[in-house]
Scaffold this active site. Sequence first.
Site, PDB file in Angstrom:
ATOM      1  N   GLY A 166      35.693  49.976  46.847  1.00 10.77           N
ATOM      2  CA  GLY A 166      34.995  48.923  46.837  1.00 10.77           C
ATOM      3  C   GLY A 166      34.867  47.962  48.035  1.00 10.77           C
ATOM      4  N   GLY A 167      34.211  46.986  47.987  1.00 13.07           N
ATOM      5  CA  GLY A 167      34.219  46.264  49.368  1.00 13.07           C
ATOM      6  C   GLY A 167      35.396  45.410  49.460  1.00 13.07           C
ATOM      7  NE  ARG A 192      40.695  38.691  48.911  1.00 11.60           N
ATOM      8  CZ  ARG A 192      41.678  38.726  48.027  1.00 11.60           C
ATOM      9  NH1 ARG A 192      42.486  39.716  48.537  1.00 11.60           N
ATOM     10  NH2 ARG A 192      42.052  38.176  47.302  1.00 11.60           N
ATOM     11  CG  HIS A 224      48.430  42.513  47.208  1.00 10.42           C
ATOM     12  ND1 HIS A 224      47.987  43.482  46.806  1.00 10.42           N
ATOM     13  CD2 HIS A 224      47.674  41.621  47.679  1.00 10.42           C
ATOM     14  CE1 HIS A 224      46.617  43.656  47.136  1.00 10.42           C
ATOM     15  NE2 HIS A 224      46.516  42.410  47.546  1.00 10.42           N
ATOM     16  CG  ASP A 250      46.121  48.421  47.710  1.00  8.79           C
ATOM     17  OD1 ASP A 250      44.982  48.574  48.508  1.00  8.79           O
ATOM     18  OD2 ASP A 250      46.422  47.204  47.037  1.00  8.79           O
TER      19      ASP A 250
END
Length: 176
Positions: free
Chosen positions: A15-16, A18, A55, A86
Amino acid sequence: MSDLLTLPPMTLVLGGIRSGKSAYAEKLIESAGGGLYLATAEARDDEMKARIQRHRERRGPLWETVEEPLDLVTVIHKAKRPVLIDCVTIWLNNLVEAQADVAVQVKKLGAELLQPPVPVVLVTNEVGLGGISDNAAARAFADLQGASNQIFAEVARRVVFVAAGLPMTLKDMSQA
């Protein structure tokens, strides 16, 4: 969320920036009882230090964190619990900065992800939705990121695109 119940050998979440992809990927691993968070980022400035701390606080006790900016394959190979990586975008940047052979490293990781010892959830940025940069280095990195994402999507049993926190399954061969 029925898609959170079973982890295939490899899931790609993209995804993009944020978009909610990391939080979604964390839920996947948590649905399996927790796992190993393989963080590729290095805390090089105050903003990144704060981001890493947020996080960590979000994850909680179900997680063991390993920080490894380059050698993802070794960590996966030794893992005893599901692994969340990640993120690929930062890993690719780390490889470029280390002047590593990025194509070789991507192929090596892709090969490991064909039959990983534990389920792996890979988080990456989708760079193909923005405009074309006027900067040659940024264009080259976008090409590298896009090519890498295609390799990982081919290897993945499940591919999920996250936009505005909403997951959309693009591929699901997890039952095949």
